[in-house]
Motif scaffolding. Structure first.
Motif: not given
Length: 308
Positions: A154-181
C-alpha cells in the motif's frame, strides 16, 4: 518551431484521429458479449496486442499496451530530449508493473510480461530486479520517484501514484490541473475511504499540490472546502467519500475536454502533443470500460455512461 516539433505534432494528431471514440466504445459495450467485443477490437488499433480468444484481463491489457506503444511511437517523433515531456505522462505503466509484482501472492496471476517503456522508463529495470518491498523502496528512493515512505504494498503504490502527480505537475505545465485533481482523489481515498494516514513523503507531495490545510484536513467536507479551485470543482458532485467515483468520472471528462481543446491548437508544439496524449488516454480508458461492460452482458456502468 523546429521541424521535429512539426513532425511530432502531426504524428500526435494522426494517432488521435485513430481513436475508437465514444461511438465505437459504446458499440463494444452494448454488444452480445466479450467474445464479440474482442473480435470487434481486432479491427481497431487496439487489436495489435489482443489474442483472438482473450479474456477480459488480457483484452483490457491489450488496450493499455496499445496506448503505451502509441506514446513510445510519439516520443520517437519528438525533438531530441523532448521525450522527457511524456515520461511523467507514462508513469502509470511503471506503477502497474510494480503493482503486478506486489500482487504475486496467489490471489491473482501477474501478467506474463511487464509493460516495456523504452525511453519512457524511469526506473523499471532496477525495480524489476528488486526482490522485496524494502528493495523496491530503496530503488524508488534513489530515483526520480522518490521515497514512498514505507515498504508495504500500500505504501509503495500510494507513494508512486502521488509522486506521479507531483512529477507531472512539475514537468508538464499543460497537465498541472490534471495532476492536482489526481492528487486530490488519491488523498481523499487514503484519508477518508481507507482511513489511512499519509506517509510523510506522500503528505509533502500532497501539500505541494493541494496546500497544507487541505492535506491536513480532519474531515472530508473540510478537505473539499480547502482544495484549490480546480480540484474543488472536481469533487463538487462527490458529497461524501463513497461518491468519489463521480469525481473520478469528472476527472476523465475534464481530461477528454481539455485534451480536445489542446489538440485543436493550430500551433505546433508541446501543447498539441500533451492534448493528444490526453485524448489517447481517455479513449483507452473508455474502451477498457466498454470491454468490461460487454463481459457483463452489455450493462453499462454510470461512470462509463458519463464519459461515453
Amino acid at each position: 518551431m523546429s521541424a521535429a516539433w512539426v513532425a511530432g505534432t502531426v504524428r500526435a494528431r494522426a494517432l488521435a484521429e485513430r481513436c475508437a471514440g465514444a461511438a465505437g466504445a459504446r458499440a463494444l459495450a452494448a454488444g452480445p458479449g466479450l467474445d464479440e467485443a474482442v473480435r470487434e477490437l481486432a479491427g481497431t488499433p487496439y487489436g495489435r496486442y489482443a489474442p483472438p480468444a482473450a479474456g477480459l484481463p488480457e483484452a483490457q491489457r491489450a488496450v493499455s499496451a496499445t496506448l503505451l506503444w502509441h506514446l513510445r511511437v510519439l516520443a520517437g517523433w519528438l525533438p531530441r530530449g523532448a521525450a522527457r515531456l511524456l515520461v511523467p505522462l507514462a508513469c502509470g505503466f511503471e506503477v502497474a508493473n510494480v503493482a503486478a509484482r506486489l500482487a504475486g501472492d496467489g490471489r491473482e496471476p501477474a501478467p506474463a510480461e511487464p509493460y516495456r517503456l523504452g525511453a519512457l522508463e524511469t526506473a523499471w529495470r532496477r525495480l524489476e530486479r528488486a526482490e522485496t518491498g524494502a528493495g523496491l523502496r530503496a530503488v524508488l528512493a534513489a530515483s526520480a520517484w522518490g521515497d514512498p515512505g514505507g515498504d508495504t504494498a500500500g505504501a509503495v503504490l500510494t507513494g508512486m501514484r502521488m509522486a506521479a502527480a507531483r512529477r507531472t505537475a512539475l514537468a508538464v505545465p499543460q497537465a498541472r490541473n490534471w495532476a492536482v485533481g489526481r492528487a486530490a482523489l488519491l488523498t481523499a481515498r487514503e484519508l477518508f475511504v481507507h482511513e489511512r494516514p499519509l506517509t510523510e513523503p506522500v503528505r509533502r507531495d500532497a501539500v505541494r499540490l493541494l496546500g497544507a490545510r487541505a492535506a491536513d484536513a480532519a474531515s472530508y467536507p473540510r478537505f473539499r472546502d480547502l482544495l484549490p479551485a480546480a480540484a474543488r470543482r472536481l469533487l463538487a458532485e462527490a458529497g461524501e467519500p463513497g461518491a468519489l467515483w463521480r469525481a473520478e468520472a469528472r476527472w476523465w471528462r475534464t481530461l477528454r475536454d481539455d485534451g480536445a481543446v489542446m489538440l485543436r491548437d493550430v500551433r505546433f508544439g508541446p501543447r498539441a502533443v500533451v492534448g493528444a496524449v490526453a485524448v489517447l488516454s481517455v479513449d483507452a480508458w473508455r474502451v477498457r470500460a466498454a470491454l468490461e461492460s460487454a463481459a457483463r452482458g452489455g450493462r453499462v456502468g454510470e461512470a462509463f455512461d458519463a464519459l461515453a
